[in-house]
Design a protein around this motif. Structure first.
Motif: not given
Length: 106
Positions: A37-43, A47-54, A61-69
């Motif tokens: 995606w156009e942010d720091r999230d990693v699929a 194609g599912r959310y794996l994590g975020t580069i911070v 993230r504790n507040d992650w949500w499912e969003r397909p790539a």
């Protein structure tokens, strides 16, 4: 030189070939995901959310949500880690994240 990523405790868990590389690899060079995606999230590979580069961390993230790539990608060739990881930076945001559960290659 590789850009290493750490868990919450500051242990090296993954790397990118350089700081701008969208692909993330485990320490053995297995492709584990990409910035889909156009942010720091990693699929992950599916194609599912794996994590975020911070900063220099790969965390979930504790507040992650499912969003397909948006589109699947072809896995890149497996690189080998190079260079030595630097000491991790201070990470004052622990309260909002948990460690990523990395996939294990078959």
């Amino acid at each position: 030189m590789n850009s290493y990523l750490y868990d919450l405790d500051g242990h090296v868990i993954a790397f990118r070939r350089d700081p701008d590389d969208p692909h993330v690899f485990d320490l053995e060079g297995h492709w584990i995901g990409w910035q889909a995606w156009e942010d720091r999230d990693v699929a992950d590979q599916d194609g599912r959310y794996l994590g975020t580069i911070v900063c220099d961390r790969l965390v979930r993230r504790n507040d992650w949500w499912e969003r397909p790539a948006p589109t699947p990608v072809v896995p890149p060739a497996a690189p080998l880690p190079s260079g030595r990881p630097l000491p991790p930076a201070a990470f004052p945001y622990r309260f909002a994240y948990e460690d990523v559960r990395l996939p294990h290659p078959a």
